[in-house]
Design a protein around this motif. Structure first.
Motif, PDB file in Angstrom:
ATOM      1  N   ARG A  53      29.255 -40.221-103.792  1.00 36.38           N
ATOM      2  CA  ARG A  53      29.438 -39.076-104.686  1.00 36.38           C
ATOM      3  C   ARG A  53      30.305 -38.071-103.948  1.00 36.38           C
ATOM      4  N   GLU A  79      32.105 -32.635-109.287  1.00 36.00           N
ATOM      5  CA  GLU A  79      31.560 -33.811-108.603  1.00 36.00           C
ATOM      6  C   GLU A  79      31.867 -35.052-109.419  1.00 36.00           C
ATOM      7  N   ALA A  80      31.996 -36.162-108.714  1.00 42.69           N
ATOM      8  CA  ALA A  80      32.205 -37.460-109.361  1.00 42.69           C
ATOM      9  C   ALA A  80      31.549 -38.521-108.497  1.00 42.69           C
ATOM     10  N   LYS A 113      30.560 -37.795-113.980  1.00 42.53           N
ATOM     11  CA  LYS A 113      31.241 -36.611-113.474  1.00 42.53           C
ATOM     12  C   LYS A 113      30.435 -35.385-113.872  1.00 42.53           C
ATOM     13  N   ARG A 131      30.574 -30.761-113.623  1.00 42.11           N
ATOM     14  CA  ARG A 131      31.351 -29.577-113.278  1.00 42.11           C
ATOM     15  C   ARG A 131      30.547 -28.329-113.590  1.00 42.11           C
TER      16      ARG A 131
END
Length: 128
Positions: A32, A51-52, A57, A59
């Motif tokens: 991550r 974050e992904a 995903k 945000r």
């Protein structure tokens, strides 16, 4: 935060890091990743966290204005919760900020159908 940070000017900072490992819906492990941007111009602040990873995903973006040393207000958008107003109270001498966001958005249910949602989010930030 453990990662790379860069402050190309006094009013902006960007960074990236490897947050950790997670498992996706098929049981596969993946890393991550997190990226951020912070902009502060006078009493105006803009913060973006992204974050992904294997699961999805995410945000959170906030834009606020400090009306005084104690009070600020603005707008907040967080994936999975929605968008709405954000209010802040600061104890600068203690390095503490308490904030609340009233978010409204459409959230996918377990059946994949989007449902209207209203969320109250409360946070405390502490600077060390």
């Amino acid at each position: 935060f453990v990662g790379l940070r860069w402050k190309p000017a006094p009013w902006i900072e960007v960074g990236t890091s490897l947050v950790g490992r997670e498992t996706d819906s098929l049981g596969l492990r993946a890393s991550r990743r997190h990226q951020f941007i912070d902009v502060k111009l006078g009493d105006f602040s803009l913060s973006g966290n992204f974050e992904a990873g294997a699961s999805d995903k995410w945000r959170k973006i906030t834009a606020t204005y400090a009306f005084s040393e104690r009070f600020g207000a603005g707008i907040m958008n967080e994936k999975g919760r929605g968008i709405g107003p954000r209010f802040e109270y600061n104890w600068k001498e203690e390095g503490v900020q308490v904030w609340v966001g009233f978010l409204s958005g459409s959230i996918p249910g377990l059946d994949g159908v989007f449902q209207r949602s209203r969320t109250l989010v409360i946070g405390i930030n502490k600077t060390f």
